[in-house]
Write a protein that holds these residues in place. Structure first.
Motif, PDB file in Angstrom:
ATOM      1  N   ALA A  75     -10.361 -11.499  35.246  1.00 39.17           N
ATOM      2  CA  ALA A  75      -9.861 -12.828  34.880  1.00 39.17           C
ATOM      3  C   ALA A  75      -8.773 -12.724  33.816  1.00 39.17           C
ATOM      4  O   ALA A  75      -7.751 -13.421  33.879  1.00 39.17           O
ATOM      5  CB  ALA A  75     -11.008 -13.704  34.385  1.00 39.17           C
ATOM      6  N   LYS A  76      -8.974 -11.837  32.857  1.00 42.66           N
ATOM      7  CA  LYS A  76      -7.972 -11.654  31.798  1.00 42.66           C
ATOM      8  C   LYS A  76      -6.684 -11.059  32.373  1.00 42.66           C
ATOM      9  O   LYS A  76      -5.578 -11.462  31.992  1.00 42.66           O
ATOM     10  CB  LYS A  76      -8.522 -10.744  30.696  1.00 42.66           C
ATOM     11  N   LEU A  77      -6.830 -10.116  33.304  1.00 41.39           N
ATOM     12  CA  LEU A  77      -5.648  -9.513  33.930  1.00 41.39           C
ATOM     13  C   LEU A  77      -4.876 -10.555  34.727  1.00 41.39           C
ATOM     14  O   LEU A  77      -3.648 -10.619  34.653  1.00 41.39           O
ATOM     15  CB  LEU A  77      -6.077  -8.348  34.834  1.00 41.39           C
ATOM     16  N   ARG A  78      -5.592 -11.378  35.477  1.00 42.65           N
ATOM     17  CA  ARG A  78      -4.924 -12.415  36.269  1.00 42.65           C
ATOM     18  C   ARG A  78      -4.214 -13.411  35.352  1.00 42.65           C
ATOM     19  O   ARG A  78      -3.067 -13.791  35.613  1.00 42.65           O
ATOM     20  CB  ARG A  78      -5.928 -13.135  37.157  1.00 42.65           C
ATOM     21  N   ALA A  79      -4.882 -13.832  34.286  1.00 37.00           N
ATOM     22  CA  ALA A  79      -4.270 -14.788  33.357  1.00 37.00           C
ATOM     23  C   ALA A  79      -3.011 -14.203  32.715  1.00 37.00           C
ATOM     24  O   ALA A  79      -1.999 -14.895  32.561  1.00 37.00           O
ATOM     25  CB  ALA A  79      -5.278 -15.191  32.288  1.00 37.00           C
ATOM     26  N   THR A  80      -3.066 -12.930  32.358  1.00 35.38           N
ATOM     27  CA  THR A  80      -1.899 -12.272  31.762  1.00 35.38           C
ATOM     28  C   THR A  80      -0.755 -12.196  32.762  1.00 35.38           C
ATOM     29  O   THR A  80       0.403 -12.500  32.439  1.00 35.38           O
ATOM     30  CB  THR A  80      -2.282 -10.857  31.276  1.00 35.38           C
ATOM     31  N   THR A  81      -1.081 -11.796  33.986  1.00 36.20           N
ATOM     32  CA  THR A  81      -0.057 -11.684  35.037  1.00 36.20           C
ATOM     33  C   THR A  81       0.589 -13.029  35.322  1.00 36.20           C
ATOM     34  O   THR A  81       1.829 -13.143  35.387  1.00 36.20           O
ATOM     35  CB  THR A  81      -0.688 -11.132  36.331  1.00 36.20           C
ATOM     36  N   MET A  82      -0.218 -14.073  35.463  1.00 37.74           N
ATOM     37  CA  MET A  82       0.335 -15.387  35.774  1.00 37.74           C
ATOM     38  C   MET A  82       1.104 -15.959  34.587  1.00 37.74           C
ATOM     39  O   MET A  82       2.028 -16.761  34.772  1.00 37.74           O
ATOM     40  CB  MET A  82      -0.777 -16.335  36.227  1.00 37.74           C
ATOM     41  N   SER A  83       0.754 -15.537  33.379  1.00 39.96           N
ATOM     42  CA  SER A  83       1.528 -15.951  32.207  1.00 39.96           C
ATOM     43  C   SER A  83       2.934 -15.371  32.249  1.00 39.96           C
ATOM     44  O   SER A  83       3.909 -16.035  31.868  1.00 39.96           O
ATOM     45  CB  SER A  83       0.816 -15.527  30.920  1.00 39.96           C
ATOM     46  N   VAL A  84       3.045 -14.131  32.715  1.00 39.24           N
ATOM     47  CA  VAL A  84       4.376 -13.522  32.871  1.00 39.24           C
ATOM     48  C   VAL A  84       5.196 -14.324  33.879  1.00 39.24           C
ATOM     49  O   VAL A  84       6.354 -14.683  33.615  1.00 39.24           O
ATOM     50  CB  VAL A  84       4.259 -12.043  33.307  1.00 39.24           C
ATOM     51  N   PHE A  85       4.601 -14.626  35.033  1.00 37.18           N
ATOM     52  CA  PHE A  85       5.328 -15.419  36.029  1.00 37.18           C
ATOM     53  C   PHE A  85       5.647 -16.812  35.491  1.00 37.18           C
ATOM     54  O   PHE A  85       6.705 -17.383  35.803  1.00 37.18           O
ATOM     55  CB  PHE A  85       4.533 -15.504  37.335  1.00 37.18           C
ATOM     56  N   GLY A  86       4.748 -17.366  34.685  1.00 35.10           N
ATOM     57  CA  GLY A  86       5.005 -18.669  34.074  1.00 35.10           C
ATOM     58  C   GLY A  86       6.236 -18.639  33.182  1.00 35.10           C
ATOM     59  O   GLY A  86       7.067 -19.549  33.209  1.00 35.10           O
ATOM     60  N   MET A  87       6.370 -17.583  32.383  1.00 33.07           N
ATOM     61  CA  MET A  87       7.547 -17.452  31.519  1.00 33.07           C
ATOM     62  C   MET A  87       8.821 -17.298  32.354  1.00 33.07           C
ATOM     63  O   MET A  87       9.860 -17.877  32.032  1.00 33.07           O
ATOM     64  CB  MET A  87       7.380 -16.259  30.572  1.00 33.07           C
ATOM     65  N   LEU A  88       8.747 -16.524  33.414  1.00 31.58           N
ATOM     66  CA  LEU A  88       9.921 -16.318  34.268  1.00 31.58           C
ATOM     67  C   LEU A  88      10.312 -17.613  34.973  1.00 31.58           C
ATOM     68  O   LEU A  88      11.502 -17.932  35.094  1.00 31.58           O
ATOM     69  CB  LEU A  88       9.645 -15.210  35.286  1.00 31.58           C
ATOM     70  N   ASN A  89       9.331 -18.349  35.431  1.00 29.04           N
ATOM     71  CA  ASN A  89       9.628 -19.605  36.116  1.00 29.04           C
ATOM     72  C   ASN A  89      10.113 -20.675  35.148  1.00 29.04           C
ATOM     73  O   ASN A  89      10.906 -21.543  35.523  1.00 29.04           O
ATOM     74  CB  ASN A  89       8.414 -20.087  36.906  1.00 29.04           C
ATOM     75  N   TRP A  90       9.674 -20.618  33.887  1.00 26.34           N
ATOM     76  CA  TRP A  90      10.207 -21.528  32.878  1.00 26.34           C
ATOM     77  C   TRP A  90      11.718 -21.320  32.750  1.00 26.34           C
ATOM     78  O   TRP A  90      12.487 -22.272  32.700  1.00 26.34           O
ATOM     79  CB  TRP A  90       9.549 -21.278  31.520  1.00 26.34           C
ATOM     80  N   PHE A  91      12.134 -20.061  32.713  1.00 23.38           N
ATOM     81  CA  PHE A  91      13.551 -19.765  32.565  1.00 23.38           C
ATOM     82  C   PHE A  91      14.331 -20.321  33.747  1.00 23.38           C
ATOM     83  O   PHE A  91      15.397 -20.920  33.581  1.00 23.38           O
ATOM     84  CB  PHE A  91      13.771 -18.252  32.457  1.00 23.38           C
ATOM     85  N   TYR A  92      13.790 -20.144  34.940  1.00 28.07           N
ATOM     86  CA  TYR A  92      14.456 -20.674  36.135  1.00 28.07           C
ATOM     87  C   TYR A  92      14.599 -22.198  36.033  1.00 28.07           C
ATOM     88  O   TYR A  92      15.646 -22.765  36.335  1.00 28.07           O
ATOM     89  CB  TYR A  92      13.666 -20.290  37.394  1.00 28.07           C
ATOM     90  N   MET A  93      13.545 -22.873  35.583  1.00 24.85           N
ATOM     91  CA  MET A  93      13.556 -24.342  35.535  1.00 24.85           C
ATOM     92  C   MET A  93      14.592 -24.874  34.538  1.00 24.85           C
ATOM     93  O   MET A  93      15.245 -25.870  34.797  1.00 24.85           O
ATOM     94  CB  MET A  93      12.173 -24.863  35.130  1.00 24.85           C
ATOM     95  N   TRP A  94      14.749 -24.198  33.410  1.00 21.86           N
ATOM     96  CA  TRP A  94      15.565 -24.758  32.335  1.00 21.86           C
ATOM     97  C   TRP A  94      16.885 -24.032  32.109  1.00 21.86           C
ATOM     98  O   TRP A  94      17.699 -24.474  31.299  1.00 21.86           O
ATOM     99  CB  TRP A  94      14.762 -24.763  31.029  1.00 21.86           C
ATOM    100  N   ASN A  95      17.087 -22.917  32.771  1.00 23.55           N
ATOM    101  CA  ASN A  95      18.329 -22.146  32.592  1.00 23.55           C
ATOM    102  C   ASN A  95      18.865 -21.670  33.933  1.00 23.55           C
ATOM    103  O   ASN A  95      19.296 -20.526  34.075  1.00 23.55           O
ATOM    104  CB  ASN A  95      18.071 -20.937  31.686  1.00 23.55           C
TER     105      ASN A  95
END
Length: 198
Positions: free
Chosen positions: A152-172
């Motif tokens: 669960a911790k590994l999945r949360a960490t992995t999806m957090s990375v994708f979340g940061m990358l997708n944030w950049f796409y949304m706003w930049n």
């Protein structure tokens, strides 16, 4: 006698898919029409039907082409000989660079996939899952003891990375390669510091 394929068939198909991505992103898949797609492509509606028999077929081919290419680009990276931290840095940068110029496709992936039949969605989600597993394996290798018995911790960490990358796409969305490279380094530093602090 079978109809021959025009020499520019692949070029026109690519143009249709790119134009469709723009229309679907701006109008929404449900509201977009084949007439709008034809106008955006600069060809007749009849010509579009030469390539695709429905709007749904265009949506699937667009997302299938986009996600398959993205998956192959990211998961096909040669990371041999790199330390886990450097592998993460390389992959994070590649993902951000791969997002450049495909804002419409990315937006349609987020909003339009559910319009497709379940079997097609399953195939497309498989491409996404391949990328998630690829990144997850790299993150796990950074600190094997941290994630050994905590999926669960590994999945949360992995999806957090994708979340940061997708944030950049949304706003930049219009960011150039240098801005993407700078942000990739930031995401990697945050992830590595965070993992090592868990």
């Amino acid at each position: 006698m079978a109809r021959t394929i025009a020499k520019d068939h692949d070029h026109k198909r690519t143009r249709i898919l790119k134009s469709a991505a723009r229309v679907f992103a701006q109008e929404g898949f449900d509201r977009a029409s084949m007439s709008q797609l034809a106008r955006e492509c600069g060809i007749s509606k009849a010509n579009i039907y030469h390539y695709y028999d429905s709007k749904d077929a265009i949506l699937f081919d667009m997302l299938n082409s986009y996600l398959l290419q993205l998956r192959d680009q990211v998961c096909g990276l040669c990371l041999e000989g790199l330390e886990p931290a450097d592998r993460l840095r390389r992959v994070v940068l590649e993902i951000l660079l791969a997002y450049q110029g495909v804002d419409d496709e990315h937006r349609v992936q987020t909003s339009g996939m559910t319009a497709l039949p379940e079997e097609q969605q399953k195939l497309l989600r498989g491409y996404q899952r391949d990328m998630v597993v690829f990144v997850s394996d790299i993150i796990a290798s950074i600190s094997p003891a941290t994630f050994k018995n905590d999926a669960a911790k590994l999945r949360a960490t992995t999806m957090s990375v994708f979340g940061m990358l997708n944030w950049f796409y949304m706003w930049n969305a219009g960011a150039d390669a240098n801005a993407r490279s700078d942000y990739a380094a930031l995401v990697s530093d945050l992830t590595l510091s965070g993992v090592n602090g868990l």
